[in-house]
Design a protein around this motif. Structure first.
Motif, short mmCIF file in Angstrom:
data_model
loop_
_atom_site.label_atom_id
_atom_site.label_comp_id
_atom_site.label_asym_id
_atom_site.label_seq_id
_atom_site.Cartn_x
_atom_site.Cartn_y
_atom_site.Cartn_z
N PRO A 7 7.89 -14.95 -13.19
CA PRO A 7 8.41 -13.62 -12.85
C PRO A 7 7.50 -12.95 -11.81
O PRO A 7 6.38 -13.39 -11.56
N TYR A 8 8.00 -11.87 -11.24
CA TYR A 8 7.21 -11.10 -10.29
C TYR A 8 7.57 -9.63 -10.43
O TYR A 8 8.60 -9.28 -11.00
N LYS A 9 6.69 -8.76 -9.93
CA LYS A 9 6.87 -7.33 -10.10
C LYS A 9 6.12 -6.59 -9.01
O LYS A 9 5.29 -7.15 -8.33
N CYS A 10 6.40 -5.31 -8.93
CA CYS A 10 5.70 -4.43 -7.99
C CYS A 10 4.24 -4.28 -8.43
O CYS A 10 3.97 -4.08 -9.61
N ILE A 11 3.33 -4.37 -7.47
CA ILE A 11 1.91 -4.17 -7.77
C ILE A 11 1.39 -2.88 -7.14
O ILE A 11 0.19 -2.68 -7.02
N ALA A 12 2.30 -2.02 -6.74
CA ALA A 12 1.96 -0.71 -6.16
C ALA A 12 1.04 -0.84 -4.96
O ALA A 12 0.09 -0.09 -4.81
N CYS A 13 1.36 -1.78 -4.09
CA CYS A 13 0.55 -1.96 -2.88
C CYS A 13 0.74 -0.80 -1.90
O CYS A 13 -0.12 -0.51 -1.09
N GLY A 14 1.91 -0.16 -1.98
CA GLY A 14 2.17 1.01 -1.15
C GLY A 14 2.77 0.75 0.21
O GLY A 14 3.10 1.69 0.93
N LYS A 15 2.96 -0.51 0.56
CA LYS A 15 3.50 -0.82 1.89
C LYS A 15 4.92 -0.31 2.06
O LYS A 15 5.28 0.19 3.12
N GLU A 50 13.04 -4.91 2.30
CA GLU A 50 12.66 -5.80 3.39
C GLU A 50 11.14 -5.93 3.48
O GLU A 50 10.61 -7.04 3.57
N ILE A 51 10.45 -4.80 3.45
CA ILE A 51 8.98 -4.79 3.53
C ILE A 51 8.39 -5.53 2.34
O ILE A 51 7.47 -6.34 2.48
N CYS A 52 8.89 -5.27 1.15
CA CYS A 52 8.37 -5.91 -0.06
C CYS A 52 8.55 -7.42 -0.01
O CYS A 52 7.60 -8.17 -0.25
N SER A 53 9.74 -7.88 0.31
CA SER A 53 9.96 -9.32 0.33
C SER A 53 9.15 -10.00 1.43
O SER A 53 8.63 -11.10 1.25
N THR A 54 9.00 -9.33 2.55
CA THR A 54 8.21 -9.89 3.65
C THR A 54 6.75 -10.02 3.25
O THR A 54 6.11 -11.04 3.52
N ASN A 55 6.22 -8.99 2.60
CA ASN A 55 4.82 -9.05 2.18
C ASN A 55 4.60 -10.01 1.03
O ASN A 55 3.57 -10.67 0.95
N PHE A 56 5.57 -10.11 0.14
CA PHE A 56 5.41 -10.94 -1.05
C PHE A 56 5.71 -12.41 -0.78
O PHE A 56 4.99 -13.28 -1.23
N THR A 57 6.79 -12.69 -0.05
CA THR A 57 7.21 -14.08 0.15
C THR A 57 7.20 -14.52 1.61
O THR A 57 7.57 -15.65 1.91
N LEU A 84 9.81 7.09 -1.41
CA LEU A 84 8.82 6.38 -2.19
C LEU A 84 7.44 6.93 -1.87
O LEU A 84 7.16 7.29 -0.73
N TYR A 85 6.58 6.96 -2.87
CA TYR A 85 5.20 7.39 -2.65
C TYR A 85 4.30 6.81 -3.72
O TYR A 85 4.76 6.44 -4.80
N ILE A 86 3.04 6.70 -3.41
CA ILE A 86 2.06 6.21 -4.36
C ILE A 86 1.37 7.41 -4.99
O ILE A 86 0.95 8.34 -4.31
#
Length: 131
Positions: A108-116, A20-27, A126-128
């Motif tokens: 395409p798209y991928k994780c950029i390790a933003c950490g959110k 949820e956090i990833c999709s919200t931040n990305f799209t 999950l952790y950075i």
């Protein structure tokens, strides 16, 4: 140093907050299909949840025919959307299965390790890590 999203599948409670956090931040929409991190099924053998996220290995860089994928100065593997031709070679080549595609997107798209996602994970699955 490279920031990498790491996982502890044994702690995952399958709340899907990370997606949820990833999709919200990305799209800017809550849509787990558009998340760069994917929570999969729990293995019957190990009892662990499958968590798929980019480990920034960079194998996709060599596969891109137009060099749209590159390693930034901070070590993160990124995609130049303006240069991507949408061939999706990187999606099929990704050893972690972390390069994503969706019909609503041209590249395409991928994780950029933003950490959110790691900050919001209630189970700390999950952790950075900086390597």
């Amino acid at each position: 140093m490279v920031k990498v999203l790491r996982t502890k599948p044994e702690l995952c409670t399958e709340c899907y907050k990370c997606e949820e956090i990833c999709s919200t931040n990305f799209t800017k929409s809550i849509n787990k299909e558009l998340s760069a991190i994917k929570i999969g099924a729990r293995s019957q053998d190990t009892g662990l949840v499958s968590i798929v996220a980019c480990d920034q290995c960079g194998n996709c860089i060599e596969v891109c025919p137009v060099q749209a994928i590159y390693r930034a100065k901070n070590g993160t593997v990124l995609i130049r959307k303006s240069e991507c031709v949408g061939c999706y070679s990187c999606v099929g080549f990704c050893p972690a299965g972390a390069m994503q595609k969706h019909l609503s997107m041209d590249e395409p798209y991928k994780c950029i390790a933003c950490g959110k996602c790691a900050k919001e994970c209630p189970a700390r699955a999950l952790y950075i890590e900086e390597i």
